[in-house]
Design an enzyme around this catalytic site. Structure first.
Site, PDB file in Angstrom:
ATOM      1  N   GLU A 254       0.818  -1.222   0.000  1.00 39.14           N
ATOM      2  CA  GLU A 254       0.000   0.000   0.000  1.00 39.14           C
ATOM      3  C   GLU A 254       0.851   1.273   0.000  1.00 39.14           C
ATOM      4  O   GLU A 254       0.703   2.154   0.860  1.00 39.14           O
ATOM      5  CB  GLU A 254      -0.952  -0.021   1.200  1.00 39.14           C
ATOM      6  CG  GLU A 254      -1.823  -1.263   1.216  1.00 39.14           C
ATOM      7  CD  GLU A 254      -2.707  -1.379   2.460  1.00 39.14           C
ATOM      8  OE1 GLU A 254      -2.819  -0.411   3.214  1.00 39.14           O
ATOM      9  OE2 GLU A 254      -3.259  -2.473   2.686  1.00 39.14           O
ATOM     10  N   ASN A 295       2.121  -5.048  -3.204  1.00 39.74           N
ATOM     11  CA  ASN A 295       0.756  -5.420  -2.860  1.00 39.74           C
ATOM     12  C   ASN A 295      -0.071  -4.169  -2.562  1.00 39.74           C
ATOM     13  O   ASN A 295       0.427  -3.225  -1.937  1.00 39.74           O
ATOM     14  CB  ASN A 295       0.815  -6.319  -1.598  1.00 39.74           C
ATOM     15  CG  ASN A 295      -0.506  -7.003  -1.280  1.00 39.74           C
ATOM     16  OD1 ASN A 295      -1.090  -7.645  -2.147  1.00 39.74           O
ATOM     17  ND2 ASN A 295      -0.965  -6.857  -0.037  1.00 39.74           N
ATOM     18  N   HIS A 331     -10.362  -6.259  -1.589  1.00 38.31           N
ATOM     19  CA  HIS A 331     -11.329  -6.128  -0.484  1.00 38.31           C
ATOM     20  C   HIS A 331     -12.581  -5.471  -1.058  1.00 38.31           C
ATOM     21  O   HIS A 331     -12.631  -4.253  -1.241  1.00 38.31           O
ATOM     22  CB  HIS A 331     -10.744  -5.270   0.647  1.00 38.31           C
ATOM     23  CG  HIS A 331      -9.617  -5.928   1.376  1.00 38.31           C
ATOM     24  ND1 HIS A 331      -9.767  -7.086   2.097  1.00 38.31           N
ATOM     25  CD2 HIS A 331      -8.305  -5.614   1.474  1.00 38.31           C
ATOM     26  CE1 HIS A 331      -8.611  -7.454   2.631  1.00 38.31           C
ATOM     27  NE2 HIS A 331      -7.701  -6.573   2.252  1.00 38.31           N
ATOM     28  N   GLU A 361      -5.881 -10.906  -0.919  1.00 33.21           N
ATOM     29  CA  GLU A 361      -6.611 -10.682   0.341  1.00 33.21           C
ATOM     30  C   GLU A 361      -8.126 -10.600   0.109  1.00 33.21           C
ATOM     31  O   GLU A 361      -8.833  -9.872   0.778  1.00 33.21           O
ATOM     32  CB  GLU A 361      -6.150  -9.379   1.000  1.00 33.21           C
ATOM     33  CG  GLU A 361      -4.666  -9.274   1.246  1.00 33.21           C
ATOM     34  CD  GLU A 361      -4.283  -8.008   1.965  1.00 33.21           C
ATOM     35  OE1 GLU A 361      -5.177  -7.328   2.512  1.00 33.21           O
ATOM     36  OE2 GLU A 361      -3.076  -7.663   1.993  1.00 33.21           O
ATOM     37  N   ASP A 363     -11.979 -10.507   0.075  1.00 31.07           N
ATOM     38  CA  ASP A 363     -13.175 -10.730   0.878  1.00 31.07           C
ATOM     39  C   ASP A 363     -14.279  -9.873   0.250  1.00 31.07           C
ATOM     40  O   ASP A 363     -13.992  -8.899  -0.447  1.00 31.07           O
ATOM     41  CB  ASP A 363     -12.983 -10.429   2.376  1.00 31.07           C
ATOM     42  CG  ASP A 363     -12.271  -9.109   2.668  1.00 31.07           C
ATOM     43  OD1 ASP A 363     -11.537  -9.044   3.674  1.00 31.07           O
ATOM     44  OD2 ASP A 363     -12.445  -8.145   1.876  1.00 31.07           O
TER      45      ASP A 363
HETATM   46  O1  G3I Z   1      -2.291  -7.443  19.151  1.00 29.64           O
HETATM   47  C1  G3I Z   1      -3.356  -6.740  19.802  1.00 29.64           C
HETATM   48  C2  G3I Z   1      -3.790  -7.485  21.052  1.00 29.64           C
HETATM   49  O2  G3I Z   1      -2.708  -7.490  21.982  1.00 29.64           O
HETATM   50  C3  G3I Z   1      -5.008  -6.764  21.669  1.00 29.64           C
HETATM   51  O3  G3I Z   1      -5.470  -7.512  22.778  1.00 29.64           O
HETATM   52  C4  G3I Z   1      -6.117  -6.711  20.594  1.00 29.64           C
HETATM   53  C5  G3I Z   1      -7.356  -6.007  21.112  1.00 29.64           C
HETATM   54  O4  G3I Z   1      -7.101  -4.618  21.162  1.00 29.64           O
HETATM   55  O5  G3I Z   1      -5.628  -5.947  19.458  1.00 29.64           O
HETATM   56  C6  G3I Z   1      -4.540  -6.653  18.853  1.00 29.64           C
HETATM   57  O6  G3I Z   1      -4.113  -5.931  17.718  1.00 29.64           O
HETATM   58  C7  G3I Z   1      -5.065  -5.900  16.647  1.00 29.64           C
HETATM   59  C8  G3I Z   1      -4.468  -6.716  15.467  1.00 29.64           C
HETATM   60  O7  G3I Z   1      -5.307  -6.598  14.290  1.00 29.64           O
HETATM   61  C9  G3I Z   1      -4.348  -8.211  15.822  1.00 29.64           C
HETATM   62  O8  G3I Z   1      -5.577  -8.765  16.056  1.00 29.64           O
HETATM   63  C10 G3I Z   1      -5.188  -4.442  16.205  1.00 29.64           C
HETATM   64  O9  G3I Z   1      -5.860  -3.725  17.255  1.00 29.64           O
HETATM   65  C11 G3I Z   1      -6.012  -4.355  14.917  1.00 29.64           C
HETATM   66  O10 G3I Z   1      -5.987  -3.020  14.435  1.00 29.64           O
HETATM   67  C12 G3I Z   1      -5.351  -5.230  13.848  1.00 29.64           C
HETATM   68  O11 G3I Z   1      -6.166  -5.163  12.680  1.00 29.64           O
HETATM   69  C13 G3I Z   1      -5.526  -5.726  11.511  1.00 29.64           C
HETATM   70  C14 G3I Z   1      -5.407  -4.620  10.452  1.00 29.64           C
HETATM   71  O12 G3I Z   1      -4.809  -5.170   9.246  1.00 29.64           O
HETATM   72  C15 G3I Z   1      -4.530  -3.499  10.954  1.00 29.64           C
HETATM   73  O13 G3I Z   1      -4.583  -2.454  10.005  1.00 29.64           O
HETATM   74  C16 G3I Z   1      -6.426  -6.814  10.947  1.00 29.64           C
HETATM   75  O14 G3I Z   1      -6.481  -7.901  11.851  1.00 29.64           O
HETATM   76  C17 G3I Z   1      -5.879  -7.319   9.601  1.00 29.64           C
HETATM   77  O15 G3I Z   1      -6.810  -8.208   8.982  1.00 29.64           O
HETATM   78  C18 G3I Z   1      -5.666  -6.142   8.636  1.00 29.64           C
HETATM   79  O16 G3I Z   1      -5.083  -6.655   7.472  1.00 29.64           O
HETATM   80  C19 G3I Z   1      -4.747  -5.675   6.460  1.00 29.64           C
HETATM   81  C20 G3I Z   1      -3.550  -6.226   5.702  1.00 29.64           C
HETATM   82  O17 G3I Z   1      -2.494  -6.457   6.600  1.00 29.64           O
HETATM   83  C21 G3I Z   1      -3.152  -5.271   4.593  1.00 29.64           C
HETATM   84  N1  G3I Z   1      -4.285  -5.045   3.690  1.00 29.64           N
HETATM   85  C22 G3I Z   1      -5.477  -4.529   4.371  1.00 29.64           C
HETATM   86  C23 G3I Z   1      -5.905  -5.492   5.462  1.00 29.64           C
HETATM   87  C24 G3I Z   1      -7.159  -4.984   6.148  1.00 29.64           C
HETATM   88  O18 G3I Z   1      -6.914  -3.778   6.800  1.00 29.64           O
END
Ligand code: G3I
Length: 441
Positions: A254, A295, A331, A361, A363
């Site tokens: 990105e 990507n 997405h 990715e 969905d």
């Molecule tokens: O690791 C912490 C954990 O310690 C805490 O207990 C929990 C609750 O607050 O949060 C956890 O972190 C979260 C992380 O996912 C792991 O679950 C973050 O808050 C959350 O923001 C993060 O979201 C991820 C997101 O990227 C971040 O921008 C999504 O799971 C993930 O699916 C998403 O994936 C991205 C790709 O990497 C790039 N392309 C877009 C895609 C969707 O945004």
């Protein structure tokens, strides 16, 4: 329409040293236009070091690369020949291990040679008629969610429905180098080990991204030299740690914003555009056998973001940067499905640059109010199917990955039911249509 015939055959090659396959088979291309791509499968067993493959067509070396010492690998080599016809392809395999056995399956598909294309929107072979290919289906796997530690159905749902694993979060910088100079591979190792134990490929995600960065990166302004040094150390440490175990890396994720400009990030701010080319070069030095991807999301649609991405890939390739593919995240929101031929045109936009393309990715989120509505669920299934048919038809499309194992755990919220398996891990019609677009594995 350029027909495509493929002589898919296996060369049982017991490579003890350099083996020249003398009785090279012929690959008959009866297409109206020259063959544009050789695709093949390599099935390596008993190899601890990657065997090296060289392909020779009409005396010219057209491919030279390390094969992954894993079960099955899909390879593709863009080749433009002057005239349609029958060509001999010679394969040479080099490995120092007597135990290493490699079988090669080779196929070629006809299709308009990229150079032959007119500037206007090209007439592409009908994707519905393309021979079906065994393209791996992948899913993002979320280690940290509770599912991973307690929900054994989650494990089974992944291993019995997918061939490739993308760590959804734990291979991002905030997890791998939470403190400057302190690396933590535990979470990511457990996913890579799990994938290896179950014969699955791994997509590394994502070396350089503006999100999920550790505080030691975001909490200060960096000088060019200082951040260059840190980024080189990070990439070489991480890619080196997984050398030989990662099929593809999302190296830069990105980097172009929705207006077609460079996206603001600590890397762009301190290093300018160079951070992308440097990231690819460092990753390639650390693991020459991994395929390296750029990507992004929304680069499938016509527009300034796609144009800028095409220009960036052209520039990187012109500079000899080792970029091997472009990942289209896809997405999507539920709606009228695009025609497979339209999605094929989007994929070819990148494939015609001489690189692979993957759906990385996917969905398709449905408004929660309609998440049980048959018409909306059918739209969703057909949207997935169009993307899969297009991927199958573009032989440079080497993998189809969805962003999660099931609707139970998705960044888009379970209520939007965006994935291929239900919350209880049952296969949806979308799963069956995606699988049906490819050859069975
Ligand atoms: O690791 C912490 C954990 O310690 C805490 O207990 C929990 C609750 O607050 O949060 C956890 O972190 C979260 C992380 O996912 C792991 O679950 C973050 O808050 C959350 O923001 C993060 O979201 C991820 C997101 O990227 C971040 O921008 C999504 O799971 C993930 O699916 C998403 O994936 C991205 C790709 O990497 C790039 N392309 C877009 C895609 C969707 O945004």
């Amino acid at each position: 329409m350029a027909a495509a015939t493929a002589a898919l055959f296996a060369l049982p090659v017991n490579a003890g040293a350099t083996v020249v396959v003398r009785k090279a088979k012929t690959v008959k291309v009866t297409a109206g236009a020259p063959a544009t791509l050789l695709t093949m499968q390599s099935r390596a067993a008993g190899c601890t070091k990657p065997p090296r493959l060289t392909l020779v067509l009409k005396g010219r070396r057209i491919a030279h690369q390390a094969l992954r010492p894993r079960k099955l690998q899909h390879l593709s080599f863009p080749v433009v020949v002057k005239h349609a016809g029958t060509y001999k392809v010679k394969a040479r395999l080099r490995t120092g291990e007597r135990s290493c056995r490699v079988r090669l399956g080779l196929a070629a598909f006809g299709g308009p040679a990229p150079a032959a294309r007119s500037k206007s929107s090209p007439v592409l072979p009908d994707p519905m008629l393309a021979p079906k290919r065994a393209v791996p289906l992948g899913a993002a796997v979320e280690w940290r969610s509770l599912s991973w530690q307690t929900d054994s159905d989650y494990h089974r749902a992944f291993t019995s429905n997918f061939e490739s694993l993308t760590p959804e979060n734990v291979m991002k910088m905030e997890y791998l180098e939470p403190e400057r100079g302190e690396f933590d591979f535990n979470y990511a190792d457990s996913l890579v080990d799990f994938a290896a134990k179950n014969g699955k490929e791994v997509r590394g995600h994502a070396l350089v991204w503006h999100q999920q960065l550790p505080k030691w990166i975001t909490s200060k302004r960096w000088s060019r030299d200082e951040l260059n040094k840190e980024l080189e150390l990070y990439i070489k440490t991480v890619v080196g740690h997984y050398r030989g175990r990662i099929a593809e890396w999302d190296v830069a994720n990105e980097v172009i914003d929705n207006h077609g400009n460079w996206r603001e990030s600590p890397f762009y701010e301190a290093l300018g555009e160079d951070f992308v080319a440097n990231a690819f070069r460092w990753a390639h030095e650390a693991d020459p056998g991994a395929k390296l991807y750029l990507n992004d999301f929304d680069i499938e649609f016509d527009g300034v973001k796609a144009d800028k991405t095409v220009a960036l890939v052209k520039k990187l390739r012109a500079e000899g940067v080792p970029i091997h593919g472009v990942g289209l995240q896809m997405h999507w929101d539920e709606g009228a499905p695009p025609a497979p031929a339209e999605v094929q045109r989007w994929l070819r936009r990148y494939a015609d640059l001489g690189v692979e393309v993957q759906i990385t990715e996917m969905d398709v989120a449905i408004e929660p109010a309609y998440n049980q509505h048959p018409e909306h669920l059918e739209n969703q299934a057909k949207q997935y199917e169009s993307a899969a048919i297009a991927c199958n038809a573009v032989v440079q499309c080497t993998k189809f990955t969805v962003w999660g194992v099931s609707d139970k755990y998705t960044w888009r919220g379970s209520q939007t039911v965006p994935l291929l398996l239900t919350e209880s891990y049952a296969r949806k019609r979308a799963y069956e249509l995606v699988r049906g677009a490819f050859a069975s594995r």
